[in-house]
Design a protein around this motif. Sequence first.
Motif, mmCIF file in Angstrom:
data_model
loop_
_atom_site.group_PDB
_atom_site.id
_atom_site.type_symbol
_atom_site.label_atom_id
_atom_site.label_comp_id
_atom_site.label_asym_id
_atom_site.label_seq_id
_atom_site.Cartn_x
_atom_site.Cartn_y
_atom_site.Cartn_z
ATOM 1 N N ILE A 62 0.879 -0.958 -0.112
ATOM 2 C CA ILE A 62 -0.010 0.009 0.058
ATOM 3 C C ILE A 62 0.879 1.160 -0.188
ATOM 4 O O ILE A 62 1.867 1.278 0.802
ATOM 5 N N LEU A 63 0.785 2.172 -1.046
ATOM 6 C CA LEU A 63 1.463 3.512 -1.150
ATOM 7 C C LEU A 63 0.259 4.563 -1.019
ATOM 8 O O LEU A 63 -0.892 4.320 -1.000
ATOM 9 N N PRO A 64 0.681 5.795 -0.792
ATOM 10 C CA PRO A 64 -0.104 6.883 -0.750
ATOM 11 C C PRO A 64 -0.692 6.999 -2.242
ATOM 12 O O PRO A 64 -0.395 6.601 -3.461
ATOM 13 N N GLY A 65 -2.116 7.591 -2.184
ATOM 14 C CA GLY A 65 -2.925 7.683 -3.196
ATOM 15 C C GLY A 65 -2.474 8.537 -4.459
ATOM 16 O O GLY A 65 -2.757 8.413 -5.613
ATOM 17 N N ARG B 152 1.202 5.809 -11.012
ATOM 18 C CA ARG B 152 0.776 4.434 -11.298
ATOM 19 C C ARG B 152 1.735 3.736 -12.153
ATOM 20 O O ARG B 152 2.366 4.314 -12.983
ATOM 21 N N VAL B 153 1.914 2.549 -12.016
ATOM 22 C CA VAL B 153 3.016 1.634 -12.519
ATOM 23 C C VAL B 153 2.402 1.094 -13.655
ATOM 24 O O VAL B 153 1.337 0.491 -13.662
ATOM 25 N N THR C 260 4.344 -4.147 -12.964
ATOM 26 C CA THR C 260 3.961 -4.298 -11.693
ATOM 27 C C THR C 260 4.643 -5.171 -10.567
ATOM 28 O O THR C 260 4.842 -5.093 -9.593
ATOM 29 N N GLU C 261 4.958 -6.287 -11.200
ATOM 30 C CA GLU C 261 5.773 -7.329 -10.476
ATOM 31 C C GLU C 261 6.802 -6.827 -9.852
ATOM 32 O O GLU C 261 7.181 -6.866 -8.637
ATOM 33 N N ALA C 262 7.682 -6.296 -10.710
ATOM 34 C CA ALA C 262 9.060 -5.722 -10.250
ATOM 35 C C ALA C 262 8.743 -4.675 -9.132
ATOM 36 O O ALA C 262 9.440 -4.682 -8.297
ATOM 37 N N HIS C 263 7.894 -3.800 -9.302
ATOM 38 C CA HIS C 263 7.526 -2.670 -8.619
ATOM 39 C C HIS C 263 7.134 -3.181 -7.192
ATOM 40 O O HIS C 263 7.605 -2.836 -6.199
ATOM 41 N N PHE C 264 6.224 -4.346 -7.221
ATOM 42 C CA PHE C 264 5.722 -5.007 -6.088
ATOM 43 C C PHE C 264 6.938 -5.618 -5.134
ATOM 44 O O PHE C 264 6.951 -5.347 -3.779
ATOM 45 N N PHE C 265 7.570 -6.396 -5.744
ATOM 46 C CA PHE C 265 8.715 -7.001 -5.071
ATOM 47 C C PHE C 265 9.899 -6.082 -4.496
ATOM 48 O O PHE C 265 10.405 -6.092 -3.386
ATOM 49 N N SER D 215 -4.475 -3.547 -8.961
ATOM 50 C CA SER D 215 -3.973 -2.385 -8.353
ATOM 51 C C SER D 215 -5.267 -1.090 -8.274
ATOM 52 O O SER D 215 -6.094 -1.176 -9.294
ATOM 53 N N THR D 216 -5.525 -0.700 -7.012
ATOM 54 C CA THR D 216 -6.756 0.114 -6.946
ATOM 55 C C THR D 216 -6.569 1.090 -5.829
ATOM 56 O O THR D 216 -5.918 0.952 -4.629
ATOM 57 N N GLY D 217 -7.155 2.124 -6.186
ATOM 58 C CA GLY D 217 -7.348 3.108 -5.217
ATOM 59 C C GLY D 217 -8.805 3.728 -5.297
ATOM 60 O O GLY D 217 -9.491 3.727 -6.252
ATOM 61 N N VAL D 218 -9.573 4.002 -4.320
ATOM 62 C CA VAL D 218 -10.899 4.466 -4.355
ATOM 63 C C VAL D 218 -11.405 5.846 -3.565
ATOM 64 O O VAL D 218 -10.559 6.111 -2.348
#
Length: 405
Positions: free
Chosen positions: A222-225, A229-230, A235-240, A265-268
Amino acid sequence: MHDVIVVGARCAGAATALLLARQGHKVLIIDQDRFPSDMRLSTHLVWHAGADLLQKWGVLDAVRASLCPALTEFSLDLGELVLKGTPPHAKVGAAFAPKRIVLDQILLDAAVAAGAELREGVLLDDVLRDGERVVGITAKNPDGSVMTEQARWVVGADGRHSRVARSVGSTAYHEFPKEAGSLNTFAYFSGVSLKGVEFISRPQRMAYAWQTNDDQVLSGVILPGTSPRVPRQDTEAHFFAEMEAMSPDLAARLRAGKREEDWISTGVSTFCRQPVGQGWSLVGDAGLTVDPITAAGITNALRDADLLAELLHQGLSGPGDLDETVAAYASRRDAVSVPLHLFSQDMARLAPPTDEVIQLFTSLAHNQPQADRYFGVFGQTVSPADFFSPENLQKIAAAQTAVSA
């Protein structure tokens, strides 16, 4: 004529219909989806207060039978220290994280078994009115024909983009754009060992992992909103990279497993909506959408369904005015929900800890009863207003002074 029409057949709507049908009310449930139906934009966690409700309603055994493990160990890794605890005042004494294709179906099956009528593939068009009062709905059947049904009450349980809320003109308050909340990236993994429910907290980021169905682990960062966006392919490289910066140990365990589905990936945006009016009410995300950082959404939905069904039963069965009886839903819901909503939104800022916050967590590391109560804020067995009250914070500080003396 139905007693109640519930628009939306997922956990909030199915639970409301289940409770009303069991009390003998004529209930119609409609949903645009067909079931079983998954909802991947969910982290699935049903906290202790929600698990207690599932047991009260007699459906928790079905959750257990779905091979969804009970979650009884909770840790919060803050870098310099690790808090462990168990929410107090819980009857079941565990949380669960069933996939939505499991939980929603269990509740819906129980509602239909109790006598509720389900119509699938039906899309709400509008509410019917008699003057200012809602008295039913119009909707489109799967074949395109128009369905008109009348009811003494209409419940909107149709999610944060609720058509019912829009149709009745429900006003929103305590609104926050998604940029003011959290950005959540997660996936399912198999072959991962866990040490209970794991939370890792660092300035400007968090990570989590817990078990769900199918011997799988749901884990996310979880990162700030406001974070960029990646691109999907990154996404996988960013996540790890994020996970390894927070917890090399958890990152290694996840890498040793196998990712089973695509990344999400989601922000609401979040809000409270006016939850009740003449002939209508809202439950679940339709009435209150909370930032996902506290994983409170499903437990909120179950709690509000329990409260709304209680008031609707009183109003439908008693001699008093139905609208006046159910109007109490607004204040009773907000008394619990607004503090949780604002607490979640404050957490979602992921602000660096102040000296006061550092001191609080240092004190909790030496005060197990209060550490348990802190986890109880998430488990919804302890209110944020109670835990963070000046009186309780003074108790925690006094206990730490006594330990240090």
